[in-house]
Design a protein around this motif. Structure first.
Motif, short mmCIF file in Angstrom:
data_model
loop_
_atom_site.label_atom_id
_atom_site.label_comp_id
_atom_site.label_asym_id
_atom_site.label_seq_id
_atom_site.Cartn_x
_atom_site.Cartn_y
_atom_site.Cartn_z
N PRO A 1 0.76 -0.98 0.57
CA PRO A 1 0.39 0.37 0.10
C PRO A 1 0.74 1.32 0.28
N GLU A 2 0.25 2.50 -0.97
CA GLU A 2 1.32 3.80 -0.24
C GLU A 2 1.30 4.60 1.23
N MET A 3 0.70 4.27 2.17
CA MET A 3 0.47 4.25 3.38
C MET A 3 1.19 3.13 4.12
N SER A 4 2.04 3.26 5.17
CA SER A 4 1.84 2.79 6.25
C SER A 4 1.21 2.05 7.11
N ALA A 5 1.26 0.79 7.40
CA ALA A 5 0.43 0.21 8.08
C ALA A 5 0.80 1.46 9.93
N ALA A 6 1.48 1.90 10.18
CA ALA A 6 0.85 2.35 10.88
C ALA A 6 0.94 3.34 11.01
N ARG A 7 0.90 4.17 9.83
CA ARG A 7 0.71 5.12 9.94
C ARG A 7 -0.56 5.22 9.72
N ARG A 8 -1.47 4.52 8.84
CA ARG A 8 -2.85 3.87 9.07
C ARG A 8 -4.08 4.24 9.91
N ASN A 9 -2.72 2.69 11.12
CA ASN A 9 -3.60 2.40 12.28
C ASN A 9 -3.46 4.45 13.30
N VAL A 10 -2.28 4.56 13.10
CA VAL A 10 -3.14 6.30 13.28
C VAL A 10 -4.23 6.66 13.08
N LEU A 11 -4.11 7.31 12.08
CA LEU A 11 -5.14 7.82 11.22
C LEU A 11 -6.64 7.36 11.43
N MET A 12 -6.89 5.75 11.37
CA MET A 12 -8.22 5.38 11.39
C MET A 12 -8.22 4.78 12.72
N GLY A 13 -7.19 4.52 13.66
CA GLY A 13 -7.76 3.62 15.12
C GLY A 13 -7.36 2.96 14.71
N GLY A 14 -6.47 1.78 14.54
CA GLY A 14 -6.11 0.60 13.93
C GLY A 14 -7.42 0.31 12.63
N ILE A 15 -7.94 -1.28 12.75
CA ILE A 15 -7.84 -1.79 12.18
C ILE A 15 -9.34 -1.75 11.73
N PRO A 16 -10.47 -0.70 11.17
CA PRO A 16 -11.66 -0.86 11.16
C PRO A 16 -12.27 -2.20 11.05
N ASP A 17 -13.73 -2.47 11.75
CA ASP A 17 -14.28 -3.37 11.71
C ASP A 17 -15.48 -2.81 10.57
#
Length: 207
Positions: free
Chosen positions: A89-105
């Motif tokens: 993905p273009e965005m790292s998992a670490a950055r996405r986790n911060v922006l989305m609050g983890g993996i969305p349900d």
């Protein structure tokens, strides 16, 4: 690449997966096999490289795989000498986790965007850059209700011919093939885009 889907499916009905893979390789110029190194992936990968040792193998690594999956992937890449091409993905998992609050349900409004970011976008980017005319995949009709409506040969929305050699196989067939060829398997697998194994991630419904 133009193939009469009805005629192809009629021709391949009753054929073994190995015969279907051989047909796919013979009828394409730029075949591609996709993998996520989930359980039983060594079956389709072994069949593919037996038919075409240098076939391109596409892995879209979401960044959320288990440690066991990454170890399994490295073992298969080495053991089968896979011509692996990895997209991320273009965005790292670490950055996405911060922006989305983890993996969305799955019922979270952000889940569709999450799936697009970690799976659909890198997959579409890979297809655009690698330009395959045929896509070998490991889907089986016993996996989800949606897949029961598919067939061995179909076409993507972009016109890529999709071939599922294992479509009519059961898990018992897969186990027998693993044993016969002394292939490894790994069940410690996690797909962040699915809540249940019977849920589609979007690759086969949207592409």
């Amino acid at each position: 690449m133009s193939i009469d889907l009805a005629a192809a499916n009629a021709e391949l009905a009753g054929k073994t997966p190995q015969e279907i893979v051989a047909w796919a390789v013979a009828n394409s110029n730029q075949p591609l096999v996709t993998t996520n190194f989930r359980p039983y992936e060594s079956v389709i990968l072994h069949m593919a490289v037996q038919a075409k040792p240098d076939i391109q193998v596409l892995w879209v690594d979401s960044g959320y795989n288990t440690s066991a999956t990454y170890r399994f992937a490295e073992k298969l890449i080495k053991d089968l000498n896979l011509n692996i091409v990895t997209y991320i993905p273009e965005m790292s998992a670490a950055r996405r986790n911060v922006l989305m609050g983890g993996i969305p349900d799955v019922d979270d409004p952000q889940h569709d965007e999450f799936t697009r970011q970690v799976k659909l976008e890198p997959f579409q980017r890979a297809l655009a850059e690698l330009k395959p005319d045929l896509w070998l995949n490991a889907i089986r009709k016993d996996q989800t209700e949606f897949r029961q409506s598919l067939d061995i040969v179909s076409a993507s929305k972009d016109g890529i011919i999709k071939v599922a050699p294992l479509f009519n196989w059961s898990e018992a067939d897969m186990d027998a093939y693993l044993a016969a060829h002394d292939l490894p398997n790994e069940h410690d697998y996690f797909d962040p885009t699915k809540a249940l194994e019977t849920r589609e991630c979007g690759l086969h419904t949207q592409l």
